[in-house]
Design an enzyme around this catalytic site. Structure first.
Site, PDB file in Angstrom:
ATOM      1  CG  ASP A   1      71.733  52.876  42.632  1.00  0.00           C
ATOM      2  OD1 ASP A   1      72.518  53.193  43.535  1.00  0.00           O
ATOM      3  OD2 ASP A   1      72.085  52.336  41.570  1.00  0.00           O
TER       4      ASP A   1
ATOM      5  CG  ASP B   1      78.487  49.324  42.048  1.00  0.00           C
ATOM      6  OD1 ASP B   1      77.487  48.660  42.373  1.00  0.00           O
ATOM      7  OD2 ASP B   1      78.426  50.480  41.606  1.00  0.00           O
TER       8      ASP B   1
END
Ligand code: DGJ
Length: 711
Positions: free
Chosen positions: A450, A514
């Protein structure tokens, strides 16, 4: 002096023709359709046919725009190279020579002894007809050469009169905007130290607004994971240019004698069959790479939306058991497992399992997951650090930051985290050894990598540090993969803020967004797959309502959308009732049945009229079968719906077309088309592609999945 007059490169339906002047860099006469074999007489005639006219009020000579155009060439657009030596402008006058050429690629070297420069260019038509272009500038003179930019550009015809650029935001990545081609130089840039949710992504020049299956489109994408510039130059007296390059900050690229700067690769895709043709070249090239994932893409369960930071070993073990029972093949433990990490304000940098939450470490969970026959994945955010971490306390000098901005001034913090300076050898080695130890000890098969903040005031040893940071991150990923053969890595950046072909030379898939809202995902995935083939695009079934939008959607729609990528779940499966469990078990089986096709076939977007319809298909390379999904995003305009043409099928074969009800039945109007009475039909390919099938009156936010198989 150059001894050639022309070079012709050809591959997979694309030609590039270069003209080599006696002095200076070659110019591209043509990039586009394959022109076939050309004799010297043809080339001479082509050269004359495309020669520039000398319009009044412009230069006296009929010169061409060279590969790296400059002011010193009389080019009035954005220069390809801008450099200064000790503060003074450099205007190179190149002498170039072809060092290597093999019919589809060449390497050039150009020198200018007076300005002390060597330029090396690699231009290649790769598999699928994708064009790869990069440059390297070497400083062989005196003093310090500062490179402000060095960009790749190719010509496009004036008929390319529309410009499509991309923008976006968190949970809504890759939104296209089309406008008439602006005049002059247009520059679209990003300065986030990662691509960003609003990354320029791809710039398209097209004949009219771009269409899915028709029309001329020229596209550029830069394989770089940080700051970039995309450019078009549409000047009245020159050919138009389309290009891209790295955005470097003043003082970032300063070359001492003997040093060189190499650009990221710019990828160019031309098509006369619209956006699908552009995507097909990208996909074909990606799939031909030796590092392209060759094993079936596993069905994933990622724990983020199931538990967030609330890690309870017993619950996560139960989730792993349920995941395995429905058919999941890769279990990924997301953020929250390491020292101090009870929320997003602490712990980044301390890549030690938190004994307060995992008293026995992660070994038991990893063993359980492996014992259940699944791969084990773990989340890291390697480039980041919280000030509240042992790492930052021990090594405050390892931050990539302006020291005056640490801690961040009021209102300027970014997820309360800072960036670790990977160009610092100590920081890089710390990460390598911590990650490597965990990968080895736990048998980690997959890392979700990430990157949740922009780089702001990224200072390395007093100089701008984004360029070196990006290269160091690539090196770290490459090293971990080399040390742990078979390890797969996903590039995630608060969703899809780092999905470029630079990071994808080292990683195996991206987390597209997301947003697990499948309606949003229809758009995000559609535009992500303009460059990336679907097997590289993480697409998971989330809960309803979606956490990112609050929108409720049927499970069938979420499943259909997940099947359009590298499928999985972002969902607490322990909360699924019996019916949902049966449905997701059927989905897992369907994914395993179809992924061989879905992850190797050509992606098609049959054109439809109703703005509420999203139609997408994947056609097997041998056209023996294809799967199409029809999704509505709102209510349909017409009482009698339009027909769906099953683009991509072989007109000469017959196909059985049936509805795949495993995803769940779509709710539709009370009278359905007759061909659906038996749930299937058999028709010649030319009828299916030319006339199509009457679509049922699908309600808003419904998904229908059709499977065509040759009979
Ligand atoms: C952002 C990612 O996009 C999410 O999927 C999740 O991994 C969180 N970070 C965790 O902090």
């Amino acid at each position: 002096m150059n001894t050639r007059t022309w070079t012709v490169l050809r591959r997979d339906g694309v030609s590039i023709v270069l003209a080599h002047p006696e002095a200076g860099l070659p110019a591209v006469l043509h990039w586009g359709a394959d022109l076939g074999d050309l004799t010297d007489a043809d080339l001479a005639a082509l050269d004359r046919a495309t020669a520039r006219q000398t319009a009044p009020g412009t230069l006296d000579a009929a010169w061409r725009v060279p590969l790296v155009p400059q002011e010193s060439d009389g080019w009035a657009g954005r220069p390809g190279l801008l450099a200064t030596r000790d503060g003074r402008p450099v205007f190179p006058r190149w002498t170039s020579a072809v060092e290597h050429e093999d019919g589809h690629g060449l390497r050039l070297a150009a020198t200018d002894a007076d300005s002390g420069l060597v330029l090396r260019t690699s231009l290649e038509i790769g598999a699928g007809g994708l064009v790869l272009l990069d440059h390297e500038i070497e400083h062989v003179g005196e003093g310090v050469l500062e490179v402000a930019w060095l960009e790749a550009a190719l010509p496009v015809p004036k008929s390319a009169d529309h410009l499509t650029q991309f923008t976006g935001r968190w949970a809504r990545e890759k939104a296209p905007l089309t406008a008439p081609m602006p005049r002059g130089t247009t520059v679209r840039e990003t300065r986030r130290g990662r691509g960003g949710h609003d990354s320029p992504w791809v710039t398209l020049a097209s004949e009219g607004a771009p269409r899915d299956r028709d029309g001329g489109v020229w596209a550029v994408h830069l394989g770089w994971s940080a700051d970039v510039r995309h450019r078009t130059d549409r000047l009245t007296e020159h050919v138009s240019l389309l290009g891209a390059g790295e955005l470097v900050r003043p003082g970032e690229i300063r070359l001492a004698p003997g040093e060189a700067y190499r650009t990221p690769t710019a990828y160019f895709s031309w098509s006369d069959t619209g956006l699908d043709g552009v995507a097909d070249r990208f996909h074909t090239w990606m799939r031909a790479r030796p590092q392209h994932p060759g094993t079936p893409r596993p069905l994933v369960l990622n724990t983020w939306e199931a538990v967030y930071f609330d890690h309870d070993p017993a619950r996560l073990e139960a989730l792993a058991r349920k995941a395995a029972a429905v058919g999941v093949e890769r279990f990924v433990l997301d953020d929250g497992w390491f020292h101090l990490r009870r929320d997003d304000t602490a712990g980044l940098g301390d890549w030690e399992v938190d004994p307060a939450v995992w008293p026995d470490g992660l070994g038991p969970l990893a063993d359980l997951v492996h014992g259940l026959g699944m791969q084990f994945g773990l989340w890291f955010e390697p480039e980041m650090v919280n000030l509240d971490s042992d790492l930052a306390r021990a090594h405050p000098d390892w931050l990539l930051a302006n020291p005056a901005s640490v801690p961040a001034p009021e209102g300027l913090s970014f997820r309360t985290q800072y960036v670790l300076d990977l160009a610092h050898p100590g920081a890089w080695e710390h990460l390598r050894s911590r990650m490597s130890a965990l990968v080895g000890a736990l048998g980690i098969d997959f890392v979700k990598w990430d990157h949740n903040r922009d780089l702001v005031e990224a200072v390395h040893e007093g100089r701008p540090g984004t360029h070196e940071q990006t290269l160091a991150a690539y090196r770290l990923i490459a090293r971990l993969k080399a040390d742990h053969p078979g390890l797969e890595i996903e590039s995630c950046s608060s969703g899809g803020a780092r999905t470029d072909l630079g990071i994808l030379q080292y990683t195996d898939r991206v987390w597209a967004s997301d947003s697990n809202d499948p309606v949003e995902r229809q758009e995000i995935q559609r535009w992500t797959e303009l460059v990336l083939p679907p097997e590289l695009i993480g697409a998971h079934v989330g809960p309803s309502p979606a956490h990112s939008s609050g929108r409720a959607t049927p499970l069938s729609y979420r499943i259909a959308t997940s099947l359009q990528g590298s499928a999985g779940f972002e969902w607490d499966l322990l909360a699924c009732d019996e019916e949902e469990t049966a449905r997701i078990t059927a989905f897992a089986a369907l994914y395993k049945e179809l992924r061989g096709l879905l992850h190797t076939g050509a992606v098609v977007h049959p054109e439809t009229v109703d703005p509420a319809l999203r139609v997408r298909g994947v056609v097997a390379p041998d056209r023996s079968e294809a799967v199409y999904t029809v999704c509505t995003t709102a209510s349909l305009e017409d009482a009698l719906t339009e027909r769906l043409r099953l683009d991509g099928l072989d007109p000469e074969r017959r196909y059985r077309v049936r509805v795949r009800e495993e995803i769940g039945a779509a709710q539709r109007g009370w009278v359905h088309p007759q061909w659906l009475d038996g749930g299937e039909t058999v028709l010649p390919g030319r009828v299916l592609t030319g006339i199509g099938l009457q679509l049922p009156t699908l309600w808003p936010v419904q998904a229908l999945m059709l499977h065509a198989t040759a009979v």
